[in-house]
Design a protein around this motif. Structure first.
Motif, PDB file in Angstrom:
ATOM      1  N   LEU A 269       0.803  -1.221   0.000  1.00 57.08           N
ATOM      2  CA  LEU A 269       0.000   0.000   0.000  1.00 57.08           C
ATOM      3  C   LEU A 269       0.842   1.280   0.000  1.00 57.08           C
ATOM      4  N   THR A 270       1.937   1.273   0.764  1.00 55.98           N
ATOM      5  CA  THR A 270       2.819   2.450   0.774  1.00 55.98           C
ATOM      6  C   THR A 270       4.247   1.983   0.496  1.00 55.98           C
ATOM      7  N   GLU A 271       5.197   2.884   0.557  1.00 53.88           N
ATOM      8  CA  GLU A 271       6.606   2.547   0.343  1.00 53.88           C
ATOM      9  C   GLU A 271       7.270   2.099   1.652  1.00 53.88           C
TER      10      GLU A 271
ATOM     11  N   ALA B 180      18.369   5.328 -12.993  1.00 62.81           N
ATOM     12  CA  ALA B 180      19.650   5.830 -12.464  1.00 62.81           C
ATOM     13  C   ALA B 180      19.491   6.326 -11.030  1.00 62.81           C
ATOM     14  N   ALA B 181      18.334   6.904 -10.710  1.00 65.35           N
ATOM     15  CA  ALA B 181      18.094   7.429  -9.357  1.00 65.35           C
ATOM     16  C   ALA B 181      18.288   6.353  -8.297  1.00 65.35           C
ATOM     17  N   TYR B 182      17.932   5.111  -8.622  1.00 66.80           N
ATOM     18  CA  TYR B 182      18.046   3.998  -7.676  1.00 66.80           C
ATOM     19  C   TYR B 182      19.452   3.426  -7.620  1.00 66.80           C
TER      20      TYR B 182
ATOM     21  N   ASP C  54      15.112   1.691  -0.995  1.00 62.69           N
ATOM     22  CA  ASP C  54      16.350   1.436  -1.733  1.00 62.69           C
ATOM     23  C   ASP C  54      16.930   2.719  -2.322  1.00 62.69           C
ATOM     24  N   VAL C  55      16.122   3.774  -2.367  1.00 59.90           N
ATOM     25  CA  VAL C  55      16.566   4.990  -3.028  1.00 59.90           C
ATOM     26  C   VAL C  55      17.260   5.896  -2.002  1.00 59.90           C
ATOM     27  N   ASP C  56      18.362   6.535  -2.411  1.00 57.02           N
ATOM     28  CA  ASP C  56      18.964   7.573  -1.567  1.00 57.02           C
ATOM     29  C   ASP C  56      18.336   8.880  -2.014  1.00 57.02           C
TER      30      ASP C  56
END
Ligand SMILES: [Zn+2]
Length: 373
Positions: free
Chosen positions: A35-37, A167-169, A234-236
């Motif tokens: 449902l969310t991150e 690329a963002a990840y 996982d993303v900065d």
């Protein structure tokens, strides 16, 4: 709502960035995870996304608005995942879908199945890094890597309407605008291939390779999406401000190839600025819009402070739960209707202006950018 623009309710939306939904029934923990991150174990029902879901999705399952989570999940289990998917995809009222097929951690509906459920055509978006990883795993050497990737992308482009960069990840969005030369790509390919081990996944996370892939996509003349800002853990996030892409956006502008900045939150104002100053840049607030729930109107209004009305698109970024298609579409329609209607009431623009912008944002811009039939 006073000042809303009723015409928006009837517009079919083009969802220009979305994914498949799961093929299984879900217990509460599994449902909240999608449902969310938030990480597994998050009480996602106690979020604005969860509250909006109870408000807007419960009636799609014949429940009263705000039905409690236990009752909602029990009804969902009674109907079964296939029926829930059919109801939610129909409730979204989509005119077309552009499906990112590059993220498949478990078996999910493919674009053709989504199209059937939605009653609208679905088109494919190819993930650049996934193609680059498949080529790396195929046994090519560093010298032939660039050519093999170009050939693979050209082949994939024939069945797709656009490409996407994650690329963002991986390396983050601080990509220079320079097109890397053959020697640089060969060196980067050497670094990538030296890490390839049979049986373990290949992972492209190299500033040179992300840039190389972007320019390959541009050379093929297809729109390129970038994941920007908000995403899972996982993303900065600090490396995902779209302003980091400024050099690349400036360098690519003269090609005329559209670049679509996805999600953007909490950098949506920065993204709106980029959409104003670069001819080829388009923006959305997908994923964020349903996560902020009842605040979706504020988010859209902030995006549209600087972003031209002709540069904003709708996306759900739905993945896993079919509810996210219905929820994103409902919240977006309401936000757009309220924003445009309020402007008419305030005398900021006219009714005909508002209806023209509604049509562009709901789908006309997406159809033009992706050249959808
Ligand atoms: Zn996505």
């Amino acid at each position: 709502v006073t000042g809303s623009l009723p015409d928006v309710a009837g517009l079919a939306l083009v969802d220009h960035h979305c994914h498949g939904v799961v093929r299984r029934d879900l217990d509460r923990a599994a449902f909240e995870e999608l449902l969310t991150e938030g990480p597994p174990g998050t009480a996602a029902f106690d979020s604005r996304a969860g509250l909006a879901l109870r408000r807007w999705c419960a009636p799609v399952l014949d429940l009263p608005a705000h039905a409690p989570p236990e009752r909602y999940l029990a009804r969902r289990a009674d109907l079964g995942h296939a029926e829930v998917t059919a109801r939610m995809l129909r409730a979204a009222g989509l005119g077309a879908l552009c499906v990112d097929t590059g993220y498949t951690p478990e078996p999910i509906l493919d674009p053709d199945e989504l199209a059937t459920a939605a009653g609208a055509p679905a088109y494919r978006i190819v993930r650049l890094e996934r193609m680059a990883e498949e080529v790396a795993a195929s046994g090519v050497d560093a010298a032939s890597y660039a050519g093999a990737v170009r050939a693979a992308l050209a082949g994939a482009a024939r069945g797709a309407v656009g490409f996407k960069s994650i690329a963002a990840y991986r390396a983050g969005l601080a990509l220079s605008g320079e097109r890397p030369d053959d020697a640089a790509v060969r060196a980067a390919a050497g670094r990538l291939l030296s890490g390839v081990r049979p049986g373990s996944p290949v992972r492209v996370a190299d500033e040179v390779l992300h840039r190389f892939l972007f320019w390959c996509a541009v050379d093929l003349g297809r729109p390129v999406q970038f994941h920007v800002g908000y995403g899972d853990r996982d993303v900065d996030l600090h490396r995902c401000d779209p302003l980091l892409l400024t050099g690349l956006l400036r360098a690519a502008e003269s090609t005329g190839v559209p670049v679509l900045l996805l999600h953007n939150y909490p950098y949506h104002r920065q993204a709106g600025y980029l959409a104003q100053v670069y001819r080829t840049v388009y923006v959305d607030v997908g994923l964020a819009a349903h996560n902020v729930g009842d605040r979706a109107g504020v988010l859209l209004a902030e995006l549209l402070e600087l972003a031209p009305f002709g540069k904003v698109l709708f996306s759900s970024d739905a993945y896993g739960l079919p509810e996210l298609y219905a929820l994103a579409a409902t919240l977006f329609r309401r936000a757009l209707s309220d924003l445009l209607g309020a402007g008419v009431s305030a005398g900021a623009w006219t009714g005909p202006d508002a209806r023209r912008y509604a049509g562009m944002i709901a789908g006309e811009t997406a159809r033009r950018v992706y050249r959808l039939p």
